[in-house]
Design an enzyme around this catalytic site. Structure first.
Site, PDB file in Angstrom:
ATOM      1  N   CYS A   1      -3.146   1.516   6.618  1.00 16.72           N
ATOM      2  CA  CYS A   1      -3.272   0.795   7.893  1.00 16.72           C
ATOM      3  C   CYS A   1      -3.968   1.633   8.960  1.00 16.72           C
ATOM      4  O   CYS A   1      -4.526   1.081   9.902  1.00 16.72           O
ATOM      5  CB  CYS A   1      -1.908   0.336   8.378  1.00 16.72           C
ATOM      6  SG  CYS A   1      -0.699   1.653   8.350  1.00 16.72           S
TER       7      CYS A   1
ATOM      8  N   GLU B   1       4.741  -4.171  12.029  1.00 11.28           N
ATOM      9  CA  GLU B   1       3.802  -3.054  11.835  1.00 11.28           C
ATOM     10  C   GLU B   1       2.597  -3.638  11.112  1.00 11.28           C
ATOM     11  O   GLU B   1       2.656  -3.916   9.914  1.00 11.28           O
ATOM     12  CB  GLU B   1       4.448  -1.943  10.992  1.00 11.28           C
ATOM     13  CG  GLU B   1       5.711  -1.344  11.583  1.00 11.28           C
ATOM     14  CD  GLU B   1       5.450  -0.485  12.813  1.00 11.28           C
ATOM     15  OE1 GLU B   1       4.290  -0.065  13.023  1.00 11.28           O
ATOM     16  OE2 GLU B   1       6.398  -0.238  13.563  1.00 11.28           O
TER      17      GLU B   1
ATOM     18  N   ASN C   1       0.783  -1.242   0.000  1.00  8.52           N
ATOM     19  CA  ASN C   1       0.000   0.000   0.000  1.00  8.52           C
ATOM     20  C   ASN C   1       0.816   1.293   0.000  1.00  8.52           C
ATOM     21  O   ASN C   1       0.341   2.319  -0.477  1.00  8.52           O
ATOM     22  CB  ASN C   1      -1.035  -0.011   1.135  1.00  8.52           C
ATOM     23  CG  ASN C   1      -0.427  -0.045   2.498  1.00  8.52           C
ATOM     24  OD1 ASN C   1       0.697  -0.510   2.683  1.00  8.52           O
ATOM     25  ND2 ASN C   1      -1.159   0.443   3.483  1.00  8.52           N
TER      26      ASN C   1
HETATM   27  P1  NAP Z   1       0.470  -9.040   3.490  1.00  7.25           P
HETATM   28  O1  NAP Z   1      -0.378  -9.860   2.617  1.00  7.25           O
HETATM   29  O2  NAP Z   1       0.661  -9.443   4.902  1.00  7.25           O
HETATM   30  O3  NAP Z   1       1.897  -8.941   2.755  1.00  7.25           O
HETATM   31  C1  NAP Z   1       2.925  -8.154   3.257  1.00  7.25           C
HETATM   32  C2  NAP Z   1       4.250  -8.736   2.796  1.00  7.25           C
HETATM   33  O4  NAP Z   1       4.458 -10.000   3.410  1.00  7.25           O
HETATM   34  C3  NAP Z   1       4.333  -8.971   1.297  1.00  7.25           C
HETATM   35  O5  NAP Z   1       5.624  -8.692   0.838  1.00  7.25           O
HETATM   36  C4  NAP Z   1       4.019 -10.451   1.198  1.00  7.25           C
HETATM   37  O6  NAP Z   1       4.499 -11.046   0.011  1.00  7.25           O
HETATM   38  C5  NAP Z   1       4.763 -10.962   2.414  1.00  7.25           C
HETATM   39  N1  NAP Z   1       4.351 -12.293   2.877  1.00  7.25           N
HETATM   40  C6  NAP Z   1       3.213 -12.983   2.619  1.00  7.25           C
HETATM   41  N2  NAP Z   1       3.230 -14.183   3.265  1.00  7.25           N
HETATM   42  C7  NAP Z   1       4.397 -14.242   3.941  1.00  7.25           C
HETATM   43  C8  NAP Z   1       5.000 -15.208   4.803  1.00  7.25           C
HETATM   44  N3  NAP Z   1       4.395 -16.357   5.104  1.00  7.25           N
HETATM   45  N4  NAP Z   1       6.209 -14.940   5.344  1.00  7.25           N
HETATM   46  C9  NAP Z   1       6.832 -13.766   5.085  1.00  7.25           C
HETATM   47  N5  NAP Z   1       6.311 -12.810   4.255  1.00  7.25           N
HETATM   48  C10 NAP Z   1       5.113 -13.046   3.704  1.00  7.25           C
HETATM   49  O7  NAP Z   1      -0.035  -7.504   3.528  1.00  7.25           O
HETATM   50  P2  NAP Z   1      -0.495  -6.575   2.312  1.00  7.25           P
HETATM   51  O8  NAP Z   1      -1.813  -7.044   1.816  1.00  7.25           O
HETATM   52  O9  NAP Z   1       0.610  -6.395   1.334  1.00  7.25           O
HETATM   53  O10 NAP Z   1      -0.659  -5.182   3.084  1.00  7.25           O
HETATM   54  C11 NAP Z   1      -1.799  -4.861   3.794  1.00  7.25           C
HETATM   55  C12 NAP Z   1      -1.617  -5.057   5.274  1.00  7.25           C
HETATM   56  O11 NAP Z   1      -0.492  -4.321   5.724  1.00  7.25           O
HETATM   57  C13 NAP Z   1      -2.779  -4.520   6.077  1.00  7.25           C
HETATM   58  O12 NAP Z   1      -3.088  -5.395   7.127  1.00  7.25           O
HETATM   59  C14 NAP Z   1      -2.252  -3.197   6.623  1.00  7.25           C
HETATM   60  O13 NAP Z   1      -2.895  -2.718   7.774  1.00  7.25           O
HETATM   61  C15 NAP Z   1      -0.844  -3.544   6.863  1.00  7.25           C
HETATM   62  N6  NAP Z   1      -0.025  -2.333   6.948  1.00  7.25           N
HETATM   63  C16 NAP Z   1       0.438  -1.926   8.181  1.00  7.25           C
HETATM   64  C17 NAP Z   1       1.168  -0.748   8.296  1.00  7.25           C
HETATM   65  C18 NAP Z   1       1.715  -0.282   9.621  1.00  7.25           C
HETATM   66  O14 NAP Z   1       2.632   0.527   9.625  1.00  7.25           O
HETATM   67  N7  NAP Z   1       1.193  -0.749  10.740  1.00  7.25           N
HETATM   68  C19 NAP Z   1       1.421   0.007   7.159  1.00  7.25           C
HETATM   69  C20 NAP Z   1       0.937  -0.441   5.935  1.00  7.25           C
HETATM   70  C21 NAP Z   1       0.220  -1.614   5.842  1.00  7.25           C
HETATM   71  P3  NAP Z   1       3.483 -11.332  -1.227  1.00  7.25           P
HETATM   72  O15 NAP Z   1       2.983 -10.016  -1.666  1.00  7.25           O
HETATM   73  O16 NAP Z   1       4.353 -12.009  -2.217  1.00  7.25           O
HETATM   74  O17 NAP Z   1       2.403 -12.236  -0.681  1.00  7.25           O
END
Ligand code: NAP
Length: 505
Positions: free
Chosen positions: A313, A279, A183
């Site tokens: 987020c 995060e 994002n």
């Molecule tokens: P996501 O599906 O959890 O993916 C995040 C990253 O983790 C991607 O690079 C993903 O790779 C990787 N990943 C997936 N499965 C994994 C595993 N088993 N082991 C290690 N890495 C793995 O999240 P998203 O959909 O990209 O982002 C949305 C989420 O991020 C929301 O929940 C949002 O709230 C959160 N977020 C939090 C913050 C904060 O600062 N608190 C900021 C921004 C976003 P792939 O893409 O290849 O699956």
């Protein structure tokens, strides 16, 4: 400078094909980018590639390298080899590289914004704002690099410490694995790579599969700014596969992760004794008290709820409004939301575009249906067309339906009335998440009560929970994560404190 049109160049290295990323001609006579891995200061081929498509019109954007196990090991080895040398680079040189990155990004702002906009379907004005923040994040990283220091320790404050002179220093950890979400594909990479490099660490970066091009662009920018080979490595492919390899490898000293709570939990469980910062997500809330200027507050909350399709987020997901102004607030809110323009992310007037995936559209539509069938009133939106969900406003939403208690990550907001500040605080805290919360109030006692009692990492008074500048400490409690970002705070997490004591007796 590597540009998209740069000619193919190939050289042999370590027995592997090493070449520049390049464009290839596709059947329609257009160009498709072939995006190679970035390992040890080179763009590198791998046997397997996956198609990257626009979430908005599904146009093919690139063929992106899928790192093999061997590639992941090569990236970690390159980072480990570089770690020994990079740890010795003086602070001012690290700072100059980070300043150089800011300068290049400033010159190439529009190119960077278009990369983000195309791969993430982020409206171009939001993408430009992200690049501006990324520039600031690297500037703060450069500033922090110059002031990494320890302190003296008064050893003789304890019996037995007489005659000891002691001080601490902060040393780099070594190799850091950075795993980032889709994002904010440039600024959230900056929040990991910036402090890691400021602190003298080396990095293996795994960006989200939907947004790899922003990360590769940053690698290229770092190289031009003079970062030594192997300090930053970028590998792409399924998070499940690559992520596991990174998280379990003994050479990795820390995992810094931003993403969903499910993946964060999995990383925590598999990381062993590595340092981990997480995060994660949220269902952020804001309280609106009576007496505040509704005409000023509403546009701000609309922005906090719907910017980048609510895929932030700290998007406003739950709004609690004092019952005395509830009806007026909802009318104003619906009126203001109706002004938002949906469409092509590359158009200057677009406020909202497509959700990141078709699956997310289906999920969100189901969640809205669940809320309505459990008594919520649909005041606006709710329709999904070509991947774009019209900004959606619900009222009287039960707290146990998914649009309220789960992270929706879409342009959907729930507005409910409350009677007393105590009740409003209980409603906000009735969540498994705790990232940031906001309160609009004219009552200093209520503001202070909220500051004290809200169970979150940051309380925004007279502001939306979506507010963030990049130097402030940022992170969550409960299922929103552990550890803090914001460059100074991330540098703390990314360094090891060492004590040095002289016996002068
Ligand atoms: P996501 O599906 O959890 O993916 C995040 C990253 O983790 C991607 O690079 C993903 O790779 C990787 N990943 C997936 N499965 C994994 C595993 N088993 N082991 C290690 N890495 C793995 O999240 P998203 O959909 O990209 O982002 C949305 C989420 O991020 C929301 O929940 C949002 O709230 C959160 N977020 C939090 C913050 C904060 O600062 N608190 C900021 C921004 C976003 P792939 O893409 O290849 O699956």
């Amino acid at each position: 400078m590597l540009s998209e049109g740069r000619a193919y160049s190939l050289k042999q290295g370590n027995g592997r094909r090493i070449c520049q990323k390049r464009k290839t001609i596709n059947k329609q006579g257009g160009f498709t980018l072939k995006q190679l891995l970035w390992i040890d200061g080179h763009f590198q081929e791998t046997p397997s590639y996956m198609e990257l498509r626009s979430p908005f019109n599904h146009e093919k954007l690139a063929d992106v390298a899928v790192a093999s196990r061997e590639d992941v090991m090569a990236a970690i080895s390159a980072a480990q080899k570089a770690a020994k040398i990079f740890a010795k680079m003086p602070l001012y040189e690290r700072a100059e590289i980070l300043e150089g990155v800011s300068t290049i990004l400033k010159k190439e702002r529009e190119e960077c914004a278009r990369i983000i906009s195309r791969e993430a379907a982020k409206p171009i004005k939001a993408a430009r704002a992200e690049v501006d923040r990324t520039i600031m994040t690297y500037k703060f990283a450069a500033m922090e690099a110059r002031r990494i220091h320890g302190e003296t320790v008064p050893m003789d404050a304890a019996p037995g410490g007489e005659g000891r002179v002691a001080f601490t220093i902060k040393e780099p950890l070594g190799v850091i694995a950075a795993i980032t979400p889709f994002n904010f594909p440039m600024n959230l990479v900056a929040h990991k790579v910036g402090p890691a490099i400021a602190a003298g660490n080396t990095v293996v970066l795994k960006p989200a599969s939907q947004t790899p091009l922003s990360a590769y662009k940053i690698a290229e920018v770092f190289e031009r700014a003079g970062l030594p080979s192997g300090v930053l490595n970028v590998i792409t492919g399924s998070g499940r596969k690559i992520g596991d390899l990174l998280v379990k490898d003994e050479r990795i000293k820390m995992v810094t992760f931003t993403g969903s709570p499910e993946v964060g939990k999995n990383i925590r469980e598999n990381a062993g004794l590595k340092r981990v910062t997480l995060e994660l997500g949220s269902n952020s809330a804001v309280i609106v008290e009576n007496g505040v200027a509704v005409d000023k507050v509403v546009p701000r909350i609309v922005n906090g709820a719907f910017a980048y399709q609510g895929q932030v987020c700290i998007s406003v997901q739950r709004v609690f409004v004092h019952s005395s102004i509830f009806e007026m607030f909802v009318d104003e809110f619906v009126k203001e939301t109706s002004k938002l323009v949906t469409g092509d992310p590359l158009k200057d007037d677009t406020d909202l575009s497509a959700l990141i995936s078709v699956g997310d559209g289906d999920r969100v539509r189901d969640w809205i249906e669940e809320a309505v069938s459990n008594g919520a009133a649909l005041k606006l939106g709710g329709t999904l067309q070509n991947g774009i969900l019209q900004p959606t406003v619900l009222t009287h939403v039960p707290s146990n339906v998914k649009v309220s208690c789960e992270e929706i990550f879409a342009p959907v907001v729930s507005i409910n009335p409350y009677q007393t500040i105590d009740e409003a605080i209980i409603l906000v805290n009735e969540s498994k998440y705790g990232l940031q919360a906001g309160i609009f109030t004219n009552d200093i006692h209520h503001a202070l009560q909220a500051a004290k009692e809200l169970e979150v990492g940051g309380v925004m008074i007279n502001e939306i929970p979506t507010f963030r500048v990049d130097q402030m400490p940022y992170g969550g409690v409960k299922m929103s994560g552990m550890g803090r970002e914001g460059i100074k705070y991330a540098v703390e997490e990314m360094t090891e404190l060492k004590l040095i004591s002289f016996n002068t007796n």
